[in-house]
Design a protein around this motif. Structure first.
Motif, PDB file in Angstrom:
ATOM      1  N   ARG A 189      -2.701 -14.810 -20.791  1.00 49.51           N
ATOM      2  CA  ARG A 189      -1.375 -14.744 -21.430  1.00 49.51           C
ATOM      3  C   ARG A 189      -0.597 -13.570 -20.854  1.00 49.51           C
ATOM      4  O   ARG A 189      -1.091 -12.438 -20.844  1.00 49.51           O
ATOM      5  CB  ARG A 189      -1.502 -14.601 -22.942  1.00 49.51           C
ATOM      6  CG  ARG A 189      -0.167 -14.651 -23.687  1.00 49.51           C
ATOM      7  CD  ARG A 189      -0.353 -14.446 -25.182  1.00 49.51           C
ATOM      8  NE  ARG A 189      -1.040 -15.570 -25.805  1.00 49.51           N
ATOM      9  CZ  ARG A 189      -1.460 -15.568 -27.076  1.00 49.51           C
ATOM     10  NH1 ARG A 189      -1.277 -14.486 -27.830  1.00 49.51           N
ATOM     11  NH2 ARG A 189      -2.061 -16.628 -27.573  1.00 49.51           N
ATOM     12  N   LEU A 218       3.070 -11.501 -21.001  1.00 51.89           N
ATOM     13  CA  LEU A 218       4.287 -11.201 -21.750  1.00 51.89           C
ATOM     14  C   LEU A 218       5.273 -10.542 -20.796  1.00 51.89           C
ATOM     15  O   LEU A 218       4.971  -9.492 -20.210  1.00 51.89           O
ATOM     16  CB  LEU A 218       3.987 -10.286 -22.929  1.00 51.89           C
ATOM     17  CG  LEU A 218       2.844 -10.743 -23.860  1.00 51.89           C
ATOM     18  CD1 LEU A 218       2.674  -9.754 -25.010  1.00 51.89           C
ATOM     19  CD2 LEU A 218       3.091 -12.151 -24.385  1.00 51.89           C
ATOM     20  N   ARG A 270      -7.036 -11.900 -28.194  1.00 45.73           N
ATOM     21  CA  ARG A 270      -5.673 -12.259 -28.610  1.00 45.73           C
ATOM     22  C   ARG A 270      -5.240 -13.625 -28.081  1.00 45.73           C
ATOM     23  O   ARG A 270      -4.401 -14.280 -28.685  1.00 45.73           O
ATOM     24  CB  ARG A 270      -4.697 -11.174 -28.141  1.00 45.73           C
ATOM     25  CG  ARG A 270      -4.859  -9.846 -28.853  1.00 45.73           C
ATOM     26  CD  ARG A 270      -4.026  -8.756 -28.199  1.00 45.73           C
ATOM     27  NE  ARG A 270      -4.534  -8.433 -26.860  1.00 45.73           N
ATOM     28  CZ  ARG A 270      -3.963  -7.541 -26.054  1.00 45.73           C
ATOM     29  NH1 ARG A 270      -2.866  -6.898 -26.450  1.00 45.73           N
ATOM     30  NH2 ARG A 270      -4.476  -7.301 -24.850  1.00 45.73           N
ATOM     31  N   TYR A 309       0.545 -16.262 -30.848  1.00 46.47           N
ATOM     32  CA  TYR A 309       1.282 -15.112 -30.333  1.00 46.47           C
ATOM     33  C   TYR A 309       1.885 -14.300 -31.481  1.00 46.47           C
ATOM     34  O   TYR A 309       2.405 -14.854 -32.447  1.00 46.47           O
ATOM     35  CB  TYR A 309       2.373 -15.590 -29.390  1.00 46.47           C
ATOM     36  CG  TYR A 309       3.375 -14.540 -29.015  1.00 46.47           C
ATOM     37  CD1 TYR A 309       3.000 -13.448 -28.237  1.00 46.47           C
ATOM     38  CD2 TYR A 309       4.705 -14.626 -29.442  1.00 46.47           C
ATOM     39  CE1 TYR A 309       3.925 -12.469 -27.889  1.00 46.47           C
ATOM     40  CE2 TYR A 309       5.638 -13.661 -29.091  1.00 46.47           C
ATOM     41  CZ  TYR A 309       5.236 -12.581 -28.325  1.00 46.47           C
ATOM     42  OH  TYR A 309       6.150 -11.607 -27.980  1.00 46.47           O
ATOM     43  N   HIS A 350       4.778 -11.427 -32.047  1.00 43.17           N
ATOM     44  CA  HIS A 350       5.909 -10.774 -31.385  1.00 43.17           C
ATOM     45  C   HIS A 350       6.016  -9.331 -31.894  1.00 43.17           C
ATOM     46  O   HIS A 350       6.710  -9.042 -32.873  1.00 43.17           O
ATOM     47  CB  HIS A 350       7.197 -11.537 -31.663  1.00 43.17           C
ATOM     48  CG  HIS A 350       8.350 -11.065 -30.826  1.00 43.17           C
ATOM     49  ND1 HIS A 350       8.328 -11.090 -29.445  1.00 43.17           N
ATOM     50  CD2 HIS A 350       9.560 -10.555 -31.175  1.00 43.17           C
ATOM     51  CE1 HIS A 350       9.466 -10.614 -28.980  1.00 43.17           C
ATOM     52  NE2 HIS A 350      10.231 -10.268 -30.010  1.00 43.17           N
ATOM     53  N   VAL A 360       6.936 -15.650 -22.881  1.00 42.22           N
ATOM     54  CA  VAL A 360       5.486 -15.723 -23.023  1.00 42.22           C
ATOM     55  C   VAL A 360       5.025 -16.848 -22.109  1.00 42.22           C
ATOM     56  O   VAL A 360       5.469 -17.993 -22.232  1.00 42.22           O
ATOM     57  CB  VAL A 360       5.069 -16.024 -24.480  1.00 42.22           C
ATOM     58  CG1 VAL A 360       3.551 -15.987 -24.619  1.00 42.22           C
ATOM     59  CG2 VAL A 360       5.726 -15.045 -25.441  1.00 42.22           C
ATOM     60  N   ILE A 416       5.738 -19.195 -31.022  1.00 44.79           N
ATOM     61  CA  ILE A 416       6.473 -18.951 -29.783  1.00 44.79           C
ATOM     62  C   ILE A 416       7.714 -19.837 -29.783  1.00 44.79           C
ATOM     63  O   ILE A 416       7.608 -21.053 -29.634  1.00 44.79           O
ATOM     64  CB  ILE A 416       5.628 -19.272 -28.533  1.00 44.79           C
ATOM     65  CG1 ILE A 416       4.249 -18.634 -28.614  1.00 44.79           C
ATOM     66  CG2 ILE A 416       6.357 -18.789 -27.268  1.00 44.79           C
ATOM     67  CD1 ILE A 416       3.335 -19.015 -27.463  1.00 44.79           C
TER      68      ILE A 416
END
Length: 479
Positions: free
Chosen positions: A87, A89, A107, A112, A114, A122, A169
Motif C-alpha cells: 500500500r 500513500l 495495516r 485504510y 486517513h 491510495v 477509501i
C-alpha cells in the motif's frame, strides 16, 4: 526483419529485476538491485525504507540498459510487474507521503485510515511506479486484491457506495484501472533520465506478481500447477470462473484479462528461510564454496545430495518463521535432532519442509476444485537447484518442469507487452513462442511412497501436538 526488444520489470520482495528480452523470450541483458532491509519501527509495521521501490528500479534499469547490446530505438515497450499487497500513500504530486507498506505490514490487512492530510491518493506499488514512470494516475486492475473496493467480477471499482465506506477509501483517492495488456502511459523525460529507458516508451499493465509469474511460466492448463518459490511460496492453477468463499484456496486475478488464478495456502518467508540459514553459516560456507568455485547454494546442494537420505534422518522443519495474523503464536521449528545431523541435514530438511507443506496445500486446493494434476512447473530462484526440483517431483509424484527463464515474472511482463503491442495475436501464441522448457525431473517411486506416508502420518500431525505449548510460550515472550 530488424530485431525488436521488450523490457520486463519484476519488482519483488527482496530485489528489483529489469530484464530486456527479444520477442522470442531470450534474455538479452538484465539488471538486479537488492532492496534495503525493511523498516520495523514497532510490531505490525513493516515498511520499505525511503523511496526504495523506485530507486531500486532506477538502478536495475540502468544496469540492464548499460549492458544492452542493441539499439535503444528497437525497444518497443516495457511491462510493469510489482509485488502485490503493498500500500502506497501519495501526496498530490504523486510522491510518497510515507514509506510504502510491505505486504507483511499489518495495516494492509485492514481498511485504510486517513490519518495524514498530506495523502491525496491510495494505491499499490504498481500504481506508484506507474505514476513515477508515466506521470499518469493509472494502475493495473490485476494488482488489486485484499482491502480495496474492487468488484472482482468486473475488474473495476465497485459501484456500491457501502463497499467504499467499508474500505474507507473515497473514489477520488483511487487511480483509474486498466486491464492487463493495456497501455498505462509513456515513459516521461524525467523517468527516462532516471532509469535510462527510452523516452515515450509505452508502459504496459500486467497484474500482481504471482499472476505474472504464472503467465511467464507458461501455465495455462488447469491440470498444471505452478509452485512459485519466492519470499512467499504459493501453488497456483489457472481457471475461468471466480469462485468465492472457498476453504482451501482463494481466487486471484490472472495476468490475462477476465481469467483467474486459484492460489493455495502458502508459506510466508518461504525461500527467505533458506537465505536465513545460509547467512547463519556465514563466511565459513562462502570460503569453502569459493575454494571449489561454487556458489554457497551449489555447495549446500551438493553436500545434501551426497550425505542426506530422503527424510533427513528424522530431522523435520516446520516453516512458520512468520506467523499468520490469526495465529500469532506459530513459530518455526526443527524437530528430531540427533548426533547424525549436520548442516547438510538442516538444509535438506528445510527444502523437504517446503515441498511437503506445498504438497498438502496444493492437494487441499485440487480436491476442492475437483480436478487432478498431471505435472507441476517450479519457478523462482529456488528452481535453479536440482535438489529442490527432485524433491518436488518425489513429494508430488509428478513430473516437475522448470523453464530456461527461472524468474518468470519479468518474462510474464514481457508477454503482456508482446500481446498488447500485437507482436502476437493471443496469449497462447505468445507463450508458445516465448516460454522454453529447460528440463523435467521425474519422481523416484520409492521416495514418493516414503514421502506420502511420512507427510500423512507424521509431518502433517506435528502442529496438532506443538500448538498447545507454543500458545503457552507466546504469553511468556510476547506479553
Amino acid at each position: 526483419m530488424k530485431k525488436r526488444y521488450i523490457i520486463g520489470i519484476d519488482g519483488g520482495s527482496q530485489s528489483t529485476k529489469v530484464v530486456i528480452f527479444d520477442t522470442h523470450g531470450k534474455v538479452v541483458s538484465e539488471g538486479t538491485q537488492p532492496l534495503k532491509p525493511m523498516n520495523l519501527p514497532q510490531p505490525g509495521i513493516v515498511e520499505h525504507p525511503d523511496d526504495d521501490l523506485w530507486e531500486s528500479l532506477c538502478e536495475a534499469s540502468k544496469q540492464a540498459m548499460e549492458s544492452f547490446p542493441g539499439r535503444k530505438e528497437d525497444i518497443i515497450g516495457v511491462g510493469l510487474c510489482t509485488i502485490r499487497f503493498v500500500r502506497c500513500l501519495l501526496k498530490k504530486d504523486g510522491t510518497l507521503a510515507s514509506p510504502a507498506m510491505s505486504w507483511m505490514d499489518g495495516r494492509v490487512s485492514k481498511p485504510y485510515e486517513h490519518l495524514d492530510e498530506q495523502v491525496s491518493y491510495v494505491t499499490t506499488s504498481s500504481g506508484y511506479i506507474t505514476h513515477r514512470l508515466t506521470g499518469q494516475l493509472h494502475d493495473s486492475a490485476g494488482n488489486y486484491q485484499g482491502m480495496w473496493p474492487i468488484d472482482t467480477d468486473t475488474w473495476d471499482w465497485s459501484e456500491d457506495e457501502a463497499v467504499f465506506r467499508t474500505y474507507q477509501i473515497p473514489r477520488e483517492m483511487l487511480f483509474d484501472l486498466k486491464l492487463p495488456g493495456n497501455v498505462l502511459g509513456q515513459i516521461t523525460k524525467e523517468a527516462a533520465r532516471e532509469t535510462g529507458m527510452p523516452e515515450q516508451l509505452p508502459v504496459i499493465a500486467t497484474a500482481n506478481d504471482k499472476a505474472v509469474e504464472a503467465l511467464g511460466a507458461g501455465v495455462l492448463s488447469e491440470s498444471t500447477a505452478l509452485i512459485s518459490l519466492g519470499t512467499y511460496i504459493a501453488g497456483m492453477i489457472t481457471g475461468h470462473e471466480n469462485p468465492k468463499e472457498t476453504n482451501h484456496f482463494w481466487t486471484n486475478f490472472a495476468a490475462i484479462p477476465n481469467e483467474y488464478l486459484y492460489e493455495s495456502e502458502g508459506i510466508r518467508r518461504g525461500m527467505w528461510t533458506v537465505s536465513w540459514f545460509k547467512e547463519l553459516l556465514g563466511d565459513e560456507l562462502s570460503k569453502k564454496a569459493a575454494s571449489l568455485h561454487l556458489s554457497p547454494e551449489e555447495f549446500l546442494n551438493n553436500e545434501a545430495v551426497e550425505k542426506v537420505p530422503a527424510g533427513s534422518d528424522g530431522l523435520m522443519t516446520v516453516l512458520d518463521w512468520l506467523s499468520p495474523a490469526d495465529e500469532p503464536y506459530k513459530k518455526g521449528m526443527m524437530l528430531g535432532f540427533d548426533g547424525r545431523h549436520t548442516r547438510a541435514h538442516i538444509y535438506h530438511s528445510i527444502l523437504e519442509g517446503i515441498a511437503l507443506t506445498m504438497k498438502t496445500n496444493v492437494d487441499n486446493m485440487i480436491q476442492e476444485l475437483d480436478t487432478e494434476l498431471d505435472q507441476i512447473v517450479v519457478s523462482g530462484g529456488g528452481a535453479k537447484g536440482d535438489l529442490m526440483m527432485q524433491l518436488f517431483a518425489d513429494v508430488f509424484g509428478l513430473p516437475a518442469m522448470r523453464n530456461k527463464v527461472k524468474g518468470s515474472a519479468s518474462l510474464g511482463a514481457a508477454i503482456n507487452t508482446a500481446v498488447a503491442l500485437e507482436i502476437y495475436p493471443s496469449y497462447h501464441e505468445a507463450i508458445e513462442e516465448m516460454v522454453d522448457v529447460d528440463d523435467t525431473f521425474s519422481p523416484h517411486p520409492e521416495n514418493h511412497e516414503f514421502y506420502t506416508k511420512m507427510n500423512e502420518e507424521v509431518y502433517q500431525q506435528i502442529s496438532n501436538h506443538t500448538d498447545g505449548i507454543l500458545k503457552k510460550a507466546h504469553s511468556f515472550f510476547n506479553g
